[in-house]
Design a protein around this motif. Structure first.
Motif, PDB file in Angstrom:
ATOM      1  N   ASP A   1       0.823  -1.208   0.000  1.00  0.00           N
ATOM      2  CA  ASP A   1       0.000   0.000   0.000  1.00  0.00           C
ATOM      3  C   ASP A   1       0.858   1.259   0.000  1.00  0.00           C
ATOM      4  O   ASP A   1       0.458   2.287  -0.547  1.00  0.00           O
ATOM      5  N   TYR A   2       1.998   1.195   0.667  1.00  0.00           N
ATOM      6  CA  TYR A   2       2.930   2.323   0.725  1.00  0.00           C
ATOM      7  C   TYR A   2       4.341   1.814   0.456  1.00  0.00           C
ATOM      8  O   TYR A   2       4.716   0.719   0.881  1.00  0.00           O
ATOM      9  N   THR A   3       5.125   2.639  -0.235  1.00  0.00           N
ATOM     10  CA  THR A   3       6.576   2.471  -0.243  1.00  0.00           C
ATOM     11  C   THR A   3       7.136   3.647   0.557  1.00  0.00           C
ATOM     12  O   THR A   3       6.783   4.806   0.286  1.00  0.00           O
ATOM     13  N   VAL A   4       7.962   3.347   1.547  1.00  0.00           N
ATOM     14  CA  VAL A   4       8.305   4.347   2.560  1.00  0.00           C
ATOM     15  C   VAL A   4       9.813   4.564   2.601  1.00  0.00           C
ATOM     16  O   VAL A   4      10.596   3.610   2.577  1.00  0.00           O
ATOM     17  N   LYS A   5      10.192   5.834   2.678  1.00  0.00           N
ATOM     18  CA  LYS A   5      11.619   6.164   2.784  1.00  0.00           C
ATOM     19  C   LYS A   5      11.874   7.004   4.030  1.00  0.00           C
ATOM     20  O   LYS A   5      11.009   7.739   4.507  1.00  0.00           O
ATOM     21  N   ILE A   6      13.075   6.863   4.568  1.00  0.00           N
ATOM     22  CA  ILE A   6      13.564   7.721   5.637  1.00  0.00           C
ATOM     23  C   ILE A   6      14.441   8.787   4.981  1.00  0.00           C
ATOM     24  O   ILE A   6      15.432   8.436   4.331  1.00  0.00           O
TER      25      ILE A   6
ATOM     26  N   GLY B   1      24.454  12.846   1.397  1.00  0.00           N
ATOM     27  CA  GLY B   1      24.704  11.885   0.341  1.00  0.00           C
ATOM     28  C   GLY B   1      24.567  10.430   0.735  1.00  0.00           C
ATOM     29  O   GLY B   1      24.844   9.533  -0.067  1.00  0.00           O
ATOM     30  N   VAL B   2      24.139  10.160   1.973  1.00  0.00           N
ATOM     31  CA  VAL B   2      23.924   8.778   2.420  1.00  0.00           C
ATOM     32  C   VAL B   2      22.597   8.300   1.854  1.00  0.00           C
ATOM     33  O   VAL B   2      21.576   8.988   1.966  1.00  0.00           O
ATOM     34  N   ASP B   3      22.591   7.114   1.232  1.00  0.00           N
ATOM     35  CA  ASP B   3      21.355   6.679   0.580  1.00  0.00           C
ATOM     36  C   ASP B   3      20.483   5.785   1.451  1.00  0.00           C
ATOM     37  O   ASP B   3      19.279   5.662   1.203  1.00  0.00           O
ATOM     38  N   SER B   4      21.070   5.158   2.482  1.00  0.00           N
ATOM     39  CA  SER B   4      20.246   4.250   3.286  1.00  0.00           C
ATOM     40  C   SER B   4      20.936   3.945   4.610  1.00  0.00           C
ATOM     41  O   SER B   4      22.122   4.228   4.793  1.00  0.00           O
ATOM     42  N   LEU B   5      20.166   3.337   5.517  1.00  0.00           N
ATOM     43  CA  LEU B   5      20.681   2.876   6.800  1.00  0.00           C
ATOM     44  C   LEU B   5      20.760   1.357   6.814  1.00  0.00           C
ATOM     45  O   LEU B   5      20.069   0.670   6.050  1.00  0.00           O
TER      46      LEU B   5
END
Length: 276
Positions: free
Chosen positions: A246-251, A256-260
């Motif tokens: 239902d959702y695609t969620v990002k922090i 320049g950091v793309d992810s945790l």
């Protein structure tokens, strides 16, 4: 009363459960659905005892002066003549490669896992681990989930066993507190999102895409029942899971950091999306 048995090496009969058995062998030590797992440290063992887990045997440093370890022993009296193998610190070093500061291990009986419907029956926020293979990440996610309001955890069949020794340790015993089970049988494919929808949840896939919403999206945060889906360390979530959620969620990220790391991302997501 516990039965104290002094040993000089880890090949002693009964003590091999702590040193020689693989994780797969521990899972099937008794029967397929009645295996064993190892809990380390008095704090983790205490969590297990408080949550109804049965101890089968212990291995402890005979010279320990740790107060938590000593206080744990009287709690074992109600389990009868449970064997407590006592060894010198050097013997523990054989097992761990270093001297344990709190030298006590406990073999505990694995429980029968509940059905997914039981885990989710009264849950408003659940976490779903899709093919997360690293034991430390799984343990850290359980600890964050227990601390930050997650009501239950579901795992796809290729995820690491939460009762893996390292996972139990990193979780600080929360794998024995928070309800969890697998989505389908181990080793079998399960349509994750379809199953979650049938269980009554809206789904939030934690992934980067052009259609991602921020984690503080008001509509997302206000969902009555939400399943937060976390993907594997290397490849993230499957395209099918992302497309059907239902959702695609990002922090949102900076510098320049793309992810945790998935464990760190889980803590952020659990806090932000907790049930209000």
């Amino acid at each position: 009363m516990p039965e104290f048995i002094k040993i000089d090496d880890l090949s002693a009969s009964g003590a091999d459960i702590f040193s020689r058995l693989t994780e797969a062998q521990l899972r099937n030590r008794l029967e397929k659905d009645k295996g064993v797992f190892i809990a380390e440290s008095p704090k983790v063992i205490k969590v297990g005892l408080e949550n109804g887990y049965d101890p089968l045997s212990l291995l402890m440093d005979e010279g320990t002066t740790d107060e938590e370890t000593r206080e744990l022993l009287p709690a074992l009296e109600r389990y009868g003549d449970i064997p407590v193998y006592c060894a010198k610190s050097e013997v523990f070093a054989e097992l761990t490669g270093f001297k344990l500061m709190r030298g006590i291990l406990c073999a505990m009986r694995r429980p029968m896992l509940p059905e997914a419907e039981e885990v989710c029956r009264n849950a408003r926020r659940i976490a779903v681990l899709e093919n997360i293979a690293d034991a430390m990440n799984v343990g850290a996610i359980f600890r964050s989930g227990a601390a930050l309001g997650i009501d239950g955890i579901l795992l796809t069949s290729d995820s690491c066993d939460p009762f893996n020794r390292r996972s139990v340790r990193v979780s600080m015993g929360t794998v024995m507190q928070i309800p969890w089970t697998y989505l389908g049988e181990r080793g079998e494919y399960c349509d994750t999102v379809l199953k979650l929808h049938r269980l009554g949840f809206k789904t939030a896939a934690m992934a980067l895409s052009d259609n991602s919403v921020r984690i503080d999206n008001p509509g997302l945060m206000s969902e009555e029942r939400l399943a937060i889906i976390l993907g594997s360390e290397g490849h993230g979530l499957s395209k099918k899971t992302i497309d059907n959620s239902d959702y695609t969620v990002k922090i949102p990220m900076f510098n320049g950091v793309d992810s945790l790391n998935v464990a760190a991302a889980s803590a952020v997501a659990f806090w932000q999306l907790r049930s209000r």
